[in-house]
Structure formats: structure tokens, C-alpha cells
Scaffold this active site. Structure first.
Site, PDB file in Angstrom:
ATOM      1  N   GLU A  99      -5.703  -4.759  10.543  1.00 45.66           N
ATOM      2  CA  GLU A  99      -4.305  -3.725  10.749  1.00 45.66           C
ATOM      3  C   GLU A  99      -4.979  -3.267  11.959  1.00 45.66           C
ATOM      4  O   GLU A  99      -5.976  -2.383  11.936  1.00 45.66           O
ATOM      5  CB  GLU A  99      -4.540  -3.101   9.694  1.00 45.66           C
ATOM      6  CG  GLU A  99      -3.819  -3.255   8.288  1.00 45.66           C
ATOM      7  CD  GLU A  99      -3.661  -3.095   6.927  1.00 45.66           C
ATOM      8  OE1 GLU A  99      -2.006  -2.652   6.581  1.00 45.66           O
ATOM      9  OE2 GLU A  99      -4.304  -2.064   6.973  1.00 45.66           O
ATOM     10  N   LYS A 157       0.162   3.911  -0.204  1.00 49.52           N
ATOM     11  CA  LYS A 157      -0.742   5.546   0.422  1.00 49.52           C
ATOM     12  C   LYS A 157      -0.011   6.445  -0.666  1.00 49.52           C
ATOM     13  O   LYS A 157       0.259   6.594  -1.993  1.00 49.52           O
ATOM     14  CB  LYS A 157      -0.247   5.581   2.065  1.00 49.52           C
ATOM     15  CG  LYS A 157       0.196   4.503   2.603  1.00 49.52           C
ATOM     16  CD  LYS A 157       0.619   4.163   4.429  1.00 49.52           C
ATOM     17  CE  LYS A 157       0.795   3.439   4.844  1.00 49.52           C
ATOM     18  NZ  LYS A 157       0.163   3.713   5.982  1.00 49.52           N
ATOM     19  N   HIS A 199      -9.491   1.201   4.563  1.00 52.69           N
ATOM     20  CA  HIS A 199      -8.375   1.597   5.316  1.00 52.69           C
ATOM     21  C   HIS A 199      -8.319   2.253   6.729  1.00 52.69           C
ATOM     22  O   HIS A 199      -9.113   3.722   6.891  1.00 52.69           O
ATOM     23  CB  HIS A 199      -7.004   2.120   4.195  1.00 52.69           C
ATOM     24  CG  HIS A 199      -6.214   1.596   5.082  1.00 52.69           C
ATOM     25  ND1 HIS A 199      -5.626   2.679   5.758  1.00 52.69           N
ATOM     26  CD2 HIS A 199      -4.893   1.023   4.427  1.00 52.69           C
ATOM     27  CE1 HIS A 199      -3.884   2.723   6.361  1.00 52.69           C
ATOM     28  NE2 HIS A 199      -3.817   1.060   6.016  1.00 52.69           N
ATOM     29  N   GLY A 240       2.486   2.375  10.491  1.00 48.57           N
ATOM     30  CA  GLY A 240       3.559   3.458  11.106  1.00 48.57           C
ATOM     31  C   GLY A 240       4.304   3.905  12.242  1.00 48.57           C
ATOM     32  O   GLY A 240       4.728   4.805  11.634  1.00 48.57           O
ATOM     33  N   ASN A 263       1.301  -1.229   0.246  1.00 54.70           N
ATOM     34  CA  ASN A 263      -0.258   0.282   0.079  1.00 54.70           C
ATOM     35  C   ASN A 263       0.956   1.310  -0.069  1.00 54.70           C
ATOM     36  O   ASN A 263       1.916   1.595   0.797  1.00 54.70           O
ATOM     37  CB  ASN A 263      -0.574  -0.004   1.008  1.00 54.70           C
ATOM     38  CG  ASN A 263      -1.347   1.083   1.736  1.00 54.70           C
ATOM     39  OD1 ASN A 263      -1.656   1.857   0.758  1.00 54.70           O
ATOM     40  ND2 ASN A 263      -2.067   1.497   2.481  1.00 54.70           N
ATOM     41  N   SER A 300       2.956  -2.705  10.319  1.00 57.41           N
ATOM     42  CA  SER A 300       4.535  -2.567  10.616  1.00 57.41           C
ATOM     43  C   SER A 300       5.543  -3.803   9.969  1.00 57.41           C
ATOM     44  O   SER A 300       6.298  -4.338  10.800  1.00 57.41           O
ATOM     45  CB  SER A 300       4.852  -2.033  12.214  1.00 57.41           C
ATOM     46  OG  SER A 300       4.334  -1.159  12.250  1.00 57.41           O
ATOM     47  N   GLU A 316      -6.537   4.071   7.816  1.00 54.79           N
ATOM     48  CA  GLU A 316      -6.411   6.232   7.604  1.00 54.79           C
ATOM     49  C   GLU A 316      -7.615   6.725   6.581  1.00 54.79           C
ATOM     50  O   GLU A 316      -7.743   8.213   7.029  1.00 54.79           O
ATOM     51  CB  GLU A 316      -5.462   6.298   7.114  1.00 54.79           C
ATOM     52  CG  GLU A 316      -4.067   6.502   7.429  1.00 54.79           C
ATOM     53  CD  GLU A 316      -2.877   5.543   6.605  1.00 54.79           C
ATOM     54  OE1 GLU A 316      -3.039   6.086   5.428  1.00 54.79           O
ATOM     55  OE2 GLU A 316      -1.774   5.143   6.661  1.00 54.79           O
TER      56      GLU A 316
HETATM   57  P1  PGA Z   1       2.343   0.154   7.609  1.00 60.60           P
HETATM   58  O1  PGA Z   1       1.102   0.763   6.598  1.00 60.60           O
HETATM   59  O2  PGA Z   1       3.492  -1.312   6.817  1.00 60.60           O
HETATM   60  O3  PGA Z   1       3.335   1.174   7.045  1.00 60.60           O
HETATM   61  O4  PGA Z   1       2.574   0.201   8.726  1.00 60.60           O
HETATM   62  C1  PGA Z   1       0.240  -0.769   6.545  1.00 60.60           C
HETATM   63  C2  PGA Z   1      -1.172  -0.381   6.231  1.00 60.60           C
HETATM   64  O5  PGA Z   1      -0.958   1.105   6.214  1.00 60.60           O
HETATM   65  O6  PGA Z   1      -1.620  -0.815   5.265  1.00 60.60           O
END
Ligand code: PGA
Length: 242
Positions: free
Chosen positions: A159, A9, A89, A165, A7, A201, A91
Site C-alpha cells: 500500500e 479502520k 498498516h 485515502g 479494512n 484508493s 496509519e
Molecule cells: P483506501 O485505504 O482504500 O481508503 O485508500 C486502504 C487501506 O488503508 O488499507
């Protein structure tokens, strides 16, 4: 074989996209790859990498067409060659206020265009601390999947919001327990066996452990999917037994 989905982003420019395409050379047997890229890069990525990886989007409109300024429909995604799309997601849920009901409509819109939804679910830190993880996941699944067509492909990505993150992850035991719960719930409620990925992560250094065994079907990788070598390394280590 594990599903290794990236992803990006809101990252990368066309120069970085070209570099990524040039260096993305995965051995066929390593994993089923998917990369959710920003809308403007879907077409080029699909054209250049479509044989090596599924190329997808990170969001879609719940509406089919019309006066929805700034939105992108499932039909447009299909037009550009997207084969999957993230839905809900964290976010999107947290920053843009997406609800479970929107996720339900987005799943339906995508499936009507034969684009595979990857429905993202997960609890916040506060919900985790208050031991509400199961009830949060349950309502995200119950509503999010309520209009799903199970004759078509759909994947779940678990997740935990606090792991995205942050460099923090649940323990392997916790990941296995939560994903087992998700699978059992889907089986009980919808009589289906769906693939469930873990996200939050994931890096080359922890992928082997987090993805080991048969419970976790793969990973959804944010930051580490931007670096082509690390992304490929994750797929390689996920293949190895520990
Ligand atoms: P990350 O994000 O691997 O940077 O923690 C995962 C995601 O948001 O899908």
C-alpha cells in the site's frame, strides 16, 4: 481467485454492522473475502458472516499477556474468532509509531495462535519521489518477515502511503512492477512465494484494471469496503478479464 480484503479502520457502529451483515451476499465464486473490523465487532461478524468471509482484526499486541493496558493479544483475537489480522498498516506506523521490529513480533504472535498476518508495507510520497521505494520495501520485508513461520499462511499487502485515502493510485504498470519486485525479493531472501495484494484508493471503477493479470493477487480496500455494494462490485470486476 483474487483476495478481496476490506479494512474498515475506525468506522461503523453496531447499527451499520447489522446492515452490512444483512446485505453482504457475495456469489461464492467471486473472491476470497476478508474484512478487518474494529475489535468489538469481530465476534458478531464472525458468527454471522464467517462462512462467507474471513473476519479479522486491524491490530494486535506483540506481547502475549500481562500489564499492557489497552492492548489486545493474539490469544484474545483467536478467542473471538478472528482468522487474520493486519500488521503494520501505514496509519499504525505513522500515527502510533509502529516499527518494523514490532511488526516482526506481531507476525510471530499471530502465527503462534494460527491467525494469518497480513503484513502491510509501502513507501511515503517523499520516499517515492526520492526513488527509495525498493529500499524501504526491502527493509520492511526483511525485518517484518524475519521471524515468520512460512509453514503457516501469511499475506503481504503493498500500500503506497500516498495512495491511501487520497483517490490517487500508481499506474497499473507501476503496481505490477512493484509487486513483482516484492515477490522476487521474498523469493530470493526467504525462498517463499507469497500472495501480494495491492491497497490504496481501490474502488469499483479502478479495480478491474488494477487487479487484472496474475501479478496482483488481490486488494486491500479501505473506504470502499464500508459500502457493501461497492465492496461486492470490486470482487465481481476483479474476476472479469480485461
Ligand atoms: P483506501 O485505504 O482504500 O481508503 O485508500 C486502504 C487501506 O488503508 O488499507
Amino acid at each position: 481467485m483474487k483476495y478481496i480484503f476490506g479494512n474498515w479502520k475506525m468506522n461503523n457502529t453496531s447499527v451499520e454492522v447489522k446492515d452490512f451483515i444483512k446485505s453482504f451476499k457475495p456469489p461464492k465464486e467471486d473472491a476470497v473475502f476478508g474484512i478487518a473490523v474494529p475489535f468489538p465487532y469481530i465476534k458478531e461478524m464472525q458468527k454471522k458472516l464467517g462462512k462467507k468471509a474471513q473476519i479479522g482484526a486491524q491490530n494486535v499486541s506483540f506481547a502475549e499477556s500481562g500489564a499492557y493496558t489497552g492492548e489486545i493479544s493474539a490469544k484474545m483475537l483467536a478467542d473471538c474468532g478472528a482468522s487474520f489480522c493486519l500488521v503494520g498498516h501505514s496509519e499504525r506506523r505513522q500515527i502510533f509509531g509502529e516499527t518494523n521490529e514490532w511488526c516482526r513480533e506481531k507476525v510471530k504472535a499471530l502465527q503462534s495462535r494460527n491467525i494469518m498476518p497480513v503484513l502491510c508495507i509501502g513507501e511515503t510520497l517523499q520516499e517515492n519521489e526520492q526513488k527509495k521505494t525498493k529500499s524501504v520495501l526491502k527493509s520492511q520485508l526483511k525485518i517484518g518477515l524475519s521471524k515468520a513461520d512460512f509453514s503457516k499462511k501469511i499475506i503481504i499487502a503493498y500500500e503506497p502511503v500516498w495512495a491511501i485515502g487520497t483517490g490517487k493510485t500508481p499506474t497499473k504498470k507501476e503496481v505490477d512492477q512493484t509487486i513483482s519486485y516484492i515477490k522476487e525479493y521474498i523469493n530470493k531472501e526467504f525462498k517463499q512465494n507469497l500472495k501480494v495484494l495491492y491497497g490504496g484508493s481501490v474502488k469499483a471503477s479502478n479495480a478491474k484494471e488494477l487487479l487484472s493479470g496474475d501479478i496482483v493477487d488481490g486488494a486491500l480496500i479501505g473506504g470502499a469496503s464500508l459500502k457493501v455494494n461497492e465492496f461486492l462490485e470490486i470482487a465481481k470486476s476483479a474476476k472479469e478479464k480485461i
